[in-house]
Design a protein around this motif. Sequence first.
Motif, mmCIF file in Angstrom:
data_model
loop_
_atom_site.group_PDB
_atom_site.id
_atom_site.type_symbol
_atom_site.label_atom_id
_atom_site.label_comp_id
_atom_site.label_asym_id
_atom_site.label_seq_id
_atom_site.Cartn_x
_atom_site.Cartn_y
_atom_site.Cartn_z
ATOM 1 N N GLU A 155 0.912 -1.123 0.112
ATOM 2 C CA GLU A 155 -0.064 -0.084 -0.178
ATOM 3 C C GLU A 155 1.006 1.610 -0.382
ATOM 4 O OE1 GLU A 155 -3.946 1.410 2.221
ATOM 5 O OE2 GLU A 155 -2.220 0.392 3.482
ATOM 6 N N TYR A 156 0.742 2.251 -0.566
ATOM 7 C CA TYR A 156 1.715 3.453 -1.084
ATOM 8 C C TYR A 156 0.529 4.872 -0.852
ATOM 9 C CZ TYR A 156 5.139 6.304 -3.395
ATOM 10 O OH TYR A 156 5.926 6.903 -3.584
ATOM 11 N N ARG A 157 1.457 5.318 0.758
ATOM 12 C CA ARG A 157 0.165 5.824 0.947
ATOM 13 C C ARG A 157 1.212 7.451 1.505
ATOM 14 N NH1 ARG A 157 -4.811 5.366 1.086
ATOM 15 N NH2 ARG A 157 -5.789 3.498 1.513
ATOM 16 N N GLU A 158 2.571 6.889 1.302
ATOM 17 C CA GLU A 158 3.333 8.220 1.645
ATOM 18 C C GLU A 158 4.083 8.362 -0.072
ATOM 19 O OE1 GLU A 158 5.058 7.643 5.622
ATOM 20 O OE2 GLU A 158 5.896 6.718 4.458
ATOM 21 N N LEU A 159 4.357 9.844 -0.693
ATOM 22 C CA LEU A 159 4.903 9.948 -1.504
ATOM 23 C C LEU A 159 6.711 9.907 -1.130
ATOM 24 C CD1 LEU A 159 5.249 10.335 -4.328
ATOM 25 C CD2 LEU A 159 5.356 13.157 -4.166
ATOM 26 N N ALA B 193 -1.994 0.353 -4.608
ATOM 27 C CA ALA B 193 -0.550 -0.537 -4.731
ATOM 28 C C ALA B 193 0.041 -0.316 -5.657
ATOM 29 C CB ALA B 193 -1.792 -2.266 -4.627
ATOM 30 N N LEU B 194 1.884 -0.175 -4.764
ATOM 31 C CA LEU B 194 2.803 0.055 -5.511
ATOM 32 C C LEU B 194 2.343 -1.562 -6.637
ATOM 33 C CD1 LEU B 194 4.710 2.391 -5.594
ATOM 34 C CD2 LEU B 194 6.393 0.719 -4.261
ATOM 35 N N PRO B 195 2.368 -0.810 -8.360
ATOM 36 C CA PRO B 195 2.446 -1.742 -9.276
ATOM 37 C C PRO B 195 4.179 -2.566 -9.355
ATOM 38 C CG PRO B 195 2.856 0.482 -9.696
ATOM 39 C CD PRO B 195 2.237 0.564 -8.547
ATOM 40 N N VAL B 196 5.329 -2.088 -8.298
ATOM 41 C CA VAL B 196 6.525 -1.903 -8.830
ATOM 42 C C VAL B 196 7.535 -2.302 -7.071
ATOM 43 C CG1 VAL B 196 7.342 -1.343 -10.718
ATOM 44 C CG2 VAL B 196 7.710 0.019 -8.448
ATOM 45 N N THR B 197 8.741 -3.608 -8.112
ATOM 46 C CA THR B 197 9.407 -3.075 -6.466
ATOM 47 C C THR B 197 10.485 -2.136 -6.305
ATOM 48 O OG1 THR B 197 9.396 -5.818 -6.072
ATOM 49 C CG2 THR B 197 10.792 -4.563 -4.625
ATOM 50 N N ILE B 198 10.604 -1.217 -5.345
ATOM 51 C CA ILE B 198 11.558 -0.164 -5.537
ATOM 52 C C ILE B 198 13.114 -0.497 -4.133
ATOM 53 C CG2 ILE B 198 11.964 2.096 -4.956
ATOM 54 C CD1 ILE B 198 10.134 1.375 -6.929
ATOM 55 N N THR B 199 14.280 -1.126 -5.336
ATOM 56 C CA THR B 199 15.401 -1.420 -4.377
ATOM 57 C C THR B 199 16.521 0.016 -4.949
ATOM 58 O OG1 THR B 199 14.943 -3.618 -5.692
ATOM 59 C CG2 THR B 199 16.823 -3.108 -5.373
ATOM 60 N N ALA B 200 17.109 -0.391 -3.853
ATOM 61 C CA ALA B 200 18.552 0.962 -4.272
ATOM 62 C C ALA B 200 19.397 0.365 -4.431
ATOM 63 C CB ALA B 200 18.724 1.507 -2.345
ATOM 64 N N ALA B 201 19.832 1.288 -5.849
ATOM 65 C CA ALA B 201 20.672 0.735 -6.506
ATOM 66 C C ALA B 201 22.172 1.189 -5.797
ATOM 67 C CB ALA B 201 20.138 1.779 -8.410
ATOM 68 N N THR B 202 21.735 2.449 -5.500
ATOM 69 C CA THR B 202 23.367 3.217 -4.695
ATOM 70 C C THR B 202 22.616 2.653 -3.412
ATOM 71 O OG1 THR B 202 22.712 5.593 -5.187
ATOM 72 C CG2 THR B 202 23.969 3.936 -7.439
ATOM 73 N N ILE C 68 16.070 8.722 1.166
ATOM 74 C CA ILE C 68 14.630 9.294 1.069
ATOM 75 C C ILE C 68 13.903 9.995 1.879
ATOM 76 C CG2 ILE C 68 12.570 7.753 -0.195
ATOM 77 C CD1 ILE C 68 14.764 6.193 -1.468
ATOM 78 N N ILE C 69 12.944 10.569 1.888
ATOM 79 C CA ILE C 69 12.340 11.237 2.555
ATOM 80 C C ILE C 69 10.747 10.317 1.908
ATOM 81 C CG2 ILE C 69 13.130 13.077 2.989
ATOM 82 C CD1 ILE C 69 11.302 15.206 1.239
ATOM 83 N N ALA C 70 10.262 10.665 3.492
ATOM 84 C CA ALA C 70 8.094 9.998 3.094
ATOM 85 C C ALA C 70 7.065 11.049 3.574
ATOM 86 C CB ALA C 70 8.412 8.806 3.789
ATOM 87 N N VAL C 71 6.661 11.416 1.996
ATOM 88 C CA VAL C 71 5.379 12.780 2.652
ATOM 89 C C VAL C 71 4.221 12.017 2.799
ATOM 90 C CG1 VAL C 71 5.016 15.287 2.022
ATOM 91 C CG2 VAL C 71 7.402 14.488 1.678
ATOM 92 N N PRO C 72 3.408 12.596 3.483
ATOM 93 C CA PRO C 72 2.493 11.709 3.960
ATOM 94 C C PRO C 72 1.348 12.612 2.558
ATOM 95 C CG PRO C 72 2.894 11.668 5.937
ATOM 96 C CD PRO C 72 4.321 12.746 5.592
ATOM 97 N N ARG C 73 0.022 11.876 1.808
ATOM 98 C CA ARG C 73 -0.715 12.616 0.780
ATOM 99 C C ARG C 73 -0.945 13.596 0.979
ATOM 100 N NH1 ARG C 73 -6.409 11.800 -0.890
ATOM 101 N NH2 ARG C 73 -6.735 11.629 -3.112
ATOM 102 N N GLU C 74 -1.910 14.044 2.827
ATOM 103 C CA GLU C 74 -2.569 15.034 2.982
ATOM 104 C C GLU C 74 -1.365 15.769 3.051
ATOM 105 O OE1 GLU C 74 -1.997 11.631 5.421
ATOM 106 O OE2 GLU C 74 -3.797 11.604 4.542
ATOM 107 N N GLN C 75 0.103 15.663 3.507
ATOM 108 C CA GLN C 75 0.785 16.865 2.731
ATOM 109 C C GLN C 75 1.637 17.133 2.081
ATOM 110 O OE1 GLN C 75 2.415 18.894 4.873
ATOM 111 N NE2 GLN C 75 1.326 17.649 7.156
#
Length: 167
Positions: free
Chosen positions: A28-32, A74-83, A87-94
């Motif tokens: 589930e993707y609730r933060e940008l 639902a996130l359609p991809v897996t995100i992996t750190a290439a390096t 990362i910051i996570a900003v809630p949808r409301e913000q």
Amino acid sequence: ILEVWLRSFVPPVRNYAKGTIVAFQGQEYRELLFILSGQVDAEIQDYGGKTLKVETLAAPEPIAAAILFAPEKALPVTITAATDGKIIAVPREQVLRLCRISEDFLLSMLTDMGTKIAFLAQKLRFLQFGTIKRKIAGFLLEEMSRQRSAVLTVPQTKEVLSEIFGV
């Protein structure tokens, strides 16, 4: 305006080592997520374990901004750190608050989403080529067009190209 927002909201910074999973496909993707430093790979994995690299993102890009506003988050991809990276996570409301107080931020978000849609459409068109020969030919023709040259520089390794071609 952004300075006022930053004084009222300080998003947490998350550090990731190379190879670390940042977010899982289907999560589930609730933060940008915004990349502050480093690079991440966005990959789709099937049930058989086959992986298709969709793209590599680098700072200061947002990750999957459109999914944050989709009916199914639902996130359609897996995100992996290439390096190694941050990362910051900003809630949808913000994010919505930022869009209301900054037209530049809103325009930047909409431009990013439009660019991603165009990129994904191009990627789908590329993947429709059936054989590896057609995929390579399509890739080379697109690169010639993008680089505006008959002499090409291919910055990707063979491994990265195989992920791009889905083989």
